[in-house]
Structure formats: C-alpha cells, structure tokens
Enzyme design. Structure first.
Site, PDB file in Angstrom:
ATOM      1  N   GLU A   1       0.808  -1.219   0.000  1.00 54.19           N
ATOM      2  CA  GLU A   1       0.000   0.000   0.000  1.00 54.19           C
ATOM      3  C   GLU A   1       0.841   1.269   0.000  1.00 54.19           C
ATOM      4  OE1 GLU A   1      -3.310   0.146   2.761  1.00 54.19           O
ATOM      5  OE2 GLU A   1      -3.451  -2.039   2.698  1.00 54.19           O
TER       6      GLU A   1
ATOM      7  N   TYR B   1       5.194   2.382  10.812  1.00 54.34           N
ATOM      8  CA  TYR B   1       4.021   3.049  10.275  1.00 54.34           C
ATOM      9  C   TYR B   1       3.234   3.804  11.347  1.00 54.34           C
ATOM     10  CZ  TYR B   1       0.396   3.898   6.959  1.00 54.34           C
ATOM     11  OH  TYR B   1      -0.476   4.526   6.129  1.00 54.34           O
TER      12      TYR B   1
ATOM     13  N   ARG C   1       0.070   5.082  11.222  1.00 54.12           N
ATOM     14  CA  ARG C   1      -1.384   4.940  11.337  1.00 54.12           C
ATOM     15  C   ARG C   1      -1.701   3.514  11.758  1.00 54.12           C
ATOM     16  NH1 ARG C   1      -1.342   9.121   7.100  1.00 54.12           N
ATOM     17  NH2 ARG C   1      -0.703   7.617   5.527  1.00 54.12           N
TER      18      ARG C   1
ATOM     19  N   HIS D   1      -0.847  -3.381  11.617  1.00 54.35           N
ATOM     20  CA  HIS D   1       0.546  -2.947  11.744  1.00 54.35           C
ATOM     21  C   HIS D   1       1.037  -3.182  13.159  1.00 54.35           C
ATOM     22  CE1 HIS D   1       0.003  -0.838   7.904  1.00 54.35           C
ATOM     23  NE2 HIS D   1      -1.178  -0.526   8.376  1.00 54.35           N
TER      24      HIS D   1
END
Length: 782
Positions: free
Chosen positions: A9, A285, A287, A330
């Site tokens: 992504e 990451y 988010r 994540h």
DNA sequence: CAGTGAGCGAGCTTCCGCTTGACTT
C-alpha cells in the site's frame, strides 16, 4: 522480464521490502485504494441489490496502468496489502482492475516489516478472503448512504454545503453535549482544611489535610473554634509499597494525545511530522491501532535497556489492544532501530522521535516502586483526623525514561513529596489551620486529542481518519477551536492562627480555556436536528452495532447486501419523511419578538453565511414588498441565547461614530470581525472593544496606532531587487520575496542590517528545503 | 501564520477509509 511483482500500500514500505527480497522481486505501491465510488454521485444502485459503481479516480489512472503492465509482465503477482478489511479490499480491487489470473496471483500478509516476517509470508500465501472484502464493501456503502442521504437534507433545512456522516456527526454531538453539560453545571463549594504543625524538635513543619471537607462557613467556624483548645498527636503511621507500570507503546491515537500534551502539537501536525519520520525510515508506520511490538523490536529494546540501565530495569512485557474495533494490521509506532538515539531532522521531528523512542523503551522497563507513607494526626476533642501523605520513589524503573501526561488537573495524581520523620504518639503544636473554599469543577472541554481518545473509546473512526475528521468538523464550522475567557470568582479563606480566626475573600479566575473545541450555532442546530430525526445514526453505539454486522459478514455468516438492506429499509423512509416535511421556518429558527419601529417580527436563524438576525419576512412573489433586513451576529453571541434588545442593536451597524481629519469614521462588522473604516482604510477593532459602543476618541487612537504600525512595517527595501523586502509582521521581522515569506534565523539580532546578499541566501536556502517552499493556500469558497 | 473587510433569490455542495503527490510540452 520480471519474475515477481509485489504490491503493497505504501511506497516507503515498498522500498524497505524490496531490499529484503532481492532482485527477483519488484515491489510497487498502490498508494492506498485504487478504486472507489464516484465522488460526485451516489453510485449505489439501490434497485439492483446495492451494487456499487466503482471508478478509478483520475489521479490514479496513470498508476493503475503502470501496475497493469508490470503485472502482465510478471510471472507471479503477490498482493501484499495490509491484513485488515481495507487492505483485503485493496487486494481485491487490484485483482479485478489489473485483470489478474488466479494461477499466478497470491495474497500474502505480514504485520511487521522484518526480513523474517516477509520471507515467512512468501512461504505461506493464501487467497483473497472475499468475505472480508464484502465486509469492507458493506462499510463503504453504508457510509455513502448515510453521508449522501443526510447531507442534502441539511442543505435544504439548514444551510448549503453542510455535511453529515457516521463519524463526523457523532464527533460534533460529543462537543455539543459537553458544552451543554458545562452550561448546566452548578459547582458546589466546600472547605478544604489544611493544618501546619510543628514537630517536637521545634522547627520541622508537618502539613496535613483534614480527612473530610467542611460544607459551609458555619461548620468551619465551629471546627476552628474547637481547635483553639485542642491538642494534636500522631496516632498512626502506615507505610505501603506502591507499584506503577509503564504505558503501552504508541498507537496513532495515544501518540496524538501525548504529542499534544507534551509537545503542544495539533493532531494533524503530529501526523505530518510522523509521516516524515516514517518516510525517512526512522519509525514504523504511524497509522496503527496496535500496541504490539515485533520480536525484533522486543529484542533490541531489551539490549538497549540492559546496556544503558542494567538488568534491574528490564521487564519483558506484551501488550494487548483493548480499543474497540481495532484491526491491528501494523505494529505499534516505534523507532525502526531502537539503538538510534539521535536522528537528524527538524527540531519538531527530533522531539517527536524522542517521544516515540522513550515510550517504546519505557514499555519494556520494570515497574517503578514507591513507598507511600500516611501519617494521621488525631484531635483530642474530635473524631476527625488530619492526614499527611508522602511518597518516596524507592526504585524509579521506567520513570527514569518516560512519564505519561494527563489532560487536566482532575486526572493528575497528586504530587506527594517526602514527609519528615515522626514518632508515633508524638504531640504536635499547631501553627495554623487554613480553610480554603474550593469548588467542584465543571467537565472539561475537548481538545483535539481528547476528542480523538473519546472517538477511539467508542470505536468510531480509524487511525487514518482521526485528523481529517477533526479538520472536517472545523471546516464545516460545526465547532471552532478557540479560547474562552474565564470568570472571576470570589472564594473565602478562613485562618486560625495564634488563637485568632481571620477571614479574607480572595479572587481567582476560573473556567478559562485555550485551544479547546466549542460548538458553533450551526453545529448545535445541525446536531439537534439530526438527533431528533436520526437518533439511531447519532447513537454512540451505532458504529459498534454496525461493526458487529460487518464482523458477521467477514465471518461468512451474513450476506453483506442483506446487512445493508436491513439498515436501508429502516433509514431511507425517515429520510423521505423528513425531506417531505414542508417547513415555513428554518431549523433552529427562533422568534425573538417584534421590532418596535416597523412592527415586523424579529427572528434569528442560520442564514446562508451563518447565524443572522432578520426583521420581517421575505415575499418572493411580491417584488414591491419591502425586503427583510439582516444583521450578522457578533462573536460570542448565539442564536440560542441572544435577546431582542441585543439583536435590534446589531442593526445600528454600520455606524458613523464621528469625523477625523474631515473624513467619516464608520464602525461595522466584516468577514474577519469588527472594524473601523476611515478614509478608505480599515482598522480592526480589538476583542475587548465593541463596535456598538466604541467612541470617536477610541477610534482615532486605533487609527493612529495602525498608521504607526504600518510605518514600522517596512524595515528595509533593496535597490537591487524591488521584490525583496524586510517587513515587520505579527510574529516579528520576516523577509518577503516574490509573494513568499521567509523566516529570519534567530541568530540574526539586527534584521534591518541584513544585506541584500544575506537576504537572498536565506531565501535560496529556504527554497531548497522542500517543506518551506510549500505555501498552503486554503480556499474555502469556490 | 505574515492581512483580510458581504451578503441572505441562483447553482452546486456531501460520506469514510486507504495512501501520498505536485499539470505537460
């Protein structure tokens, strides 16, 4: 020809993974979703079982065609989007749009970016989970139905260009309701009694508080009176060990909260800075809703702790996500390399990195140990006692690295200091007793970060949407982030000293707020309207209950269109009904009375540009009829509370307040608040003055001040280039060049002495830094 | 961040959730 194409992504992730996989693998990024419902149309075919009409957005066309040709050329395509609902849908859309074939397409997932995790994923591929995809479609379609059916009702009934949605409308509701709680709050007073004793050594002071608060002055007087003849002695000393544990590593929401409290960043600021850290490969990451740390991170944290603090400070901990609806695609937000103590970057980036690093390390550290000592002092003629509490850290543990902050005073744990050594049954002499009147506190207004926390608790919104949602409700002018002046309150302090009782009144400012979210009239009216017609959608549990259905879809226990149908059959009729109700009056409209001059009705409502007062009705069919008059409400006024008198006064504007230098001075309210117009120039009227009452003298003073400021504005011009100027702005001197502004470094003490060359150096250096060149021009109106 | 300054009968607005870029010749 490329053997393997992996699609993830995020481009930053693609870069990292490519390194792990070697040259037989090409890794590309989809940049999130590649297909969505049309932006300007409903795009759901209700008649045909809610079939969504997907399109590839214009800005994704080029990317999609690139992906398509790479996919065609590859022997094997690996769909490696995130392991959550949205990620699964991204893979499915890729599969559909790129025309992939089942025989050479594999779906893989990993939730940590480590070589082992990725290699393991490659060894254990699976197929696209269509149930999970359908759960995403259900989510997407439901949100579109709610948003695109509710918003147009608001355009008709309240104001054009408004919006409503499953997430934003609940966010507004929280703020509206909190403000109402604050308005209805009645504080209760009670006296807090604190005594200062002297120990038998004659010098050491022991401060202790009465175990209960006293209701009123009478009770205080009686109590103090009886203390005059009382004797005091220590009747109990207890020591109790207390443990404190570290907070789990950061998720998006907790990072936003702590960065706001500790560093003063807004929610969107935090995300922008974190994004840069992520893109530089410094953090994982940003988010995420997971508090999980990879084995690698756990191992390197351990090493770092052992090396820096020693074995005693280390404790292995595994955290589990408690928040509702977490999808955990994540890891927690952590440094990519724990051993990286210092990074290069802006001051803001450094601070945020340090915060993330400390939080991560602390989460793997030992509990802090404290010893809490309680000394109780008895009064010989009373059963109440004075109590002193002291705390000593016997082992600091994780506190050596990181201490979590709290939003407001209520939550803050009392900072208890060290108590002096005392003996049981020791007799104390009384210095004084101070009774201070204290009041219960109203509920706090939300900050951006505390609103995020509340939304997360309710399971509403996702890490990627917290910041945008807060932006949206402010863009729509449902809420504003601002300051509120406090009010002065008198409280009494009654002191007993040297057998004399004295009473004084003191003043304090209470209820002042900075940077807090407050509802506007529009927000309040829209909320009340939605609450009365669509209470189910505004229910705090609405998201949670539809999520349950989506879970059932994801498990294959429910067909997604049936879940949508169930909702639509209940929801849509109410939309139809509400839209059909012919209303003569706008929602939230309130008649204040009658204008004594014209005899016409005076009312307040939300107009096309916000709250207004109107005198008289419009007569659309009769061109001869007199037009109604309008006046905008002033800042701080509300259609809920404005009186007829206040409303009528607004029609005094624009108001000629006198002459200056032979020209009229006119006070009025414009787009940016109250101002004075004089000789074609505008001067803002400061917050503490009122355009309705401002005098000619005050106005002249303001005009003169403005002129002086304008004169001082130009610090220096350059003959070499007329486009280069040094100006004095609100925030100190700055350089302006070709319509862009540049900050002068703090090291320069005399900006007016900068030479042309020095200025150009600042300009070109700033232009080289990508962050500084961008100027956001936020256009509100089309 | 860096200076703005009406109007209330004319024209398209809007959702939530993934992700970053920045015309093309």
């Amino acid at each position: 020809m490329q053997k393997n194409l992996v699609i993830v992504e995020s481009p930053a992730k693609a870069k990292t993974i490519e390194k792990f996989l070697g040259k037989d693998f090409k890794v590309m990024s989809s940049y999130g979703h590649i297909r969505d419902l049309k932006t300007k149309e409903f795009s759901i075919d209700i008649e045909h079982n809610y079939a969504p009409q997907y399109v590839i957005p214009a800005d994704k066309k080029k990317l999609v065609s690139e992906l398509k040709s790479e996919a065609k050329a590859a022997e094997q395509v690996w769909l490696a989007s995130d392991e959550d609902r949205e990620g699964e849908a991204i893979s499915w859309h890729l599969y559909e749009v790129l025309g992939l074939k089942p025989e050479n397409t594999k779906r893989i997932v990993f939730h940590e970016i480590t070589k082992n995790a990725i290699l393991h994923a490659i060894e254990t591929p699976r197929d696209i989970n269509i149930d999970l995809v359908n759960a995403q479609q259900a989510r997407r379609v439901l949100d579109r139905i709610v948003g695109f059916e509710l918003s147009p009702i608001l355009w008709r009934k309240v104001k054009p260009a408004l919006s409503a949605g499953r997430v934003q409308s609940v966010a507004v509701r929280l703020i509206v309701e909190r403000e109402r709680e604050i308005n209805e709050f009645v504080s209760e007073a009670a006296y807090r009694i604190i005594a200062n004793f002297t120990l038998p050594d004659g010098t050491t002071i022991l401060k202790a508080e009465l175990s209960k608060r006293l209701k009123d002055k009478k009770e205080v007087m009686e109590f103090l009176e009886s203390c005059k003849s009382a004797s005091f002695s220590i009747d109990e000393i207890t020591k109790k060990p207390v443990k404190k544990s570290p907070a789990p590593p950061f998720t998006t929401s907790t990072l936003q909260q702590e960065a706001a409290r500790k560093l003063g960043y807004s929610v969107s600021q935090t995300m922008m800075i974190a994004q840069r850290l992520y893109e530089s490969g410094l953090i994982t990451y940003m988010r995420t809703d997971s508090v999980n740390l990879s084995d690698l991170a756990l191992g390197t944290s351990k090493e770092a702790i052992l090396e820096t603090y020693g074995e005693k400070y280390y404790k292995f901990r595994q955290y589990h996500t408690k928040s509702k609806g977490a999808q955990e695609a994540h890891e927690a937000i952590r440094p990519t390399y724990i051993s990286n103590t210092e990074i290069s970057g802006s001051a803001q980036e450094k601070k945020l990195y340090e915060l993330i690093r400390k939080r991560t390390i602390a989460s793997q550290m030992a509990d802090a140990e404290l010893e809490r000592t309680t000394i109780s002092v008895c009064i010989n003629n009373k059963k109440e006692k004075f109590v002193a509490v002291g705390e000593v850290i016997t082992f600091d543990g994780f506190l050596q690295v990181y201490r979590e902050s709290y939003d407001d005073e209520n939550e803050k744990e009392q900072e208890n200091g060290l108590l002096p050594p005392v003996e049981l049954h020791e007799v104390l002499s009384l210095n004084d007793i101070v009774a201070t009147e204290r009041f219960t506190q109203r509920p706090p207004r939300y900050t951006e970060a505390s609103l995020v926390r509340r939304l997360e608790e309710l399971g509403i919104g996702r890490p990627s949407t917290y910041a945008p949602t807060i932006q949206t409700i402010q863009n729509r002018e449902y809420v504003i982030k601002g300051d509120k002046d406090g009010v002065e309150r008198v409280y009494s302090v009654i002191t007993l000293a040297k057998d004399k009782i004295k009473e004084v009144d003191k003043k304090e400012i209470v209820g002042a707020d900075r940077n807090k979210l407050m509802p506007t009239d529009i927000g309040t009216v829209v909320n009340d309207f939605l609450m009365s017609y669509f209470p189910d959608v505004l229910d705090y549990n609405f998201t949670a209950s539809v999520e349950k259905e989506f879970d059932a879809v994801a498990e294959g226990d429910m067909v997604w269109t049936e879940a949508i149908d169930k909702f639509y059959k209940l929801f849509h009729p109410i939309v139809e009904e509400t839209a059909a109700v012919k209303t003569e009056h706008k929602v939230g409209e309130r008649q204040l009375g009658v204008d004594p001059k014209s005899g016409n009705p005076v009312f307040v409502k939300i107009g096309r540009y916000g709250p207004v007062v109107q005198i008289g009705q419009a007569h659309p069919d009769d061109k001869e009829a007199p037009k109604p008059q309008f006046a905008t409400l002033m800042k701080g006024q509300s259609i809920e509370t404005i009186t007829l008198e206040e409303a009528l006064k607004l029609f005094d504007l624009p108001r000629t307040i006198g002459e200056y230098e032979g020209k009229d001075m006119v006070a009025a309210i414009g787009r940016f608040g109250p101002f004075i117009r004089h000789d074609g120039k505008f001067v803002s009227i400061p917050k503490d003055m009122n355009p309705l009452s401002i005098t000619a003298e005050e106005a002249i003073e303001l005009i003169d001040e403005k002129r002086k400021k304008d004169e001082q504005r130009f610090l220096k011009k350059f003959e070499e280039d007329p486009e280069l100027e040094i100006l004095n702005g609100r925030y100190g001197p700055y350089i302006t060049y070709k319509k862009a502004n540049y900050r002068i470094p703090k090291t320069v003490t005399n900006p007016e002495k900068l030479t042309y060359e020095e200025c150009m150096k600042i300009v070109t250096e700033a232009a080289e830094k990508p962050a500084a060149t961008k100027k956001r021009t936020t256009k509100k109106k089309a």
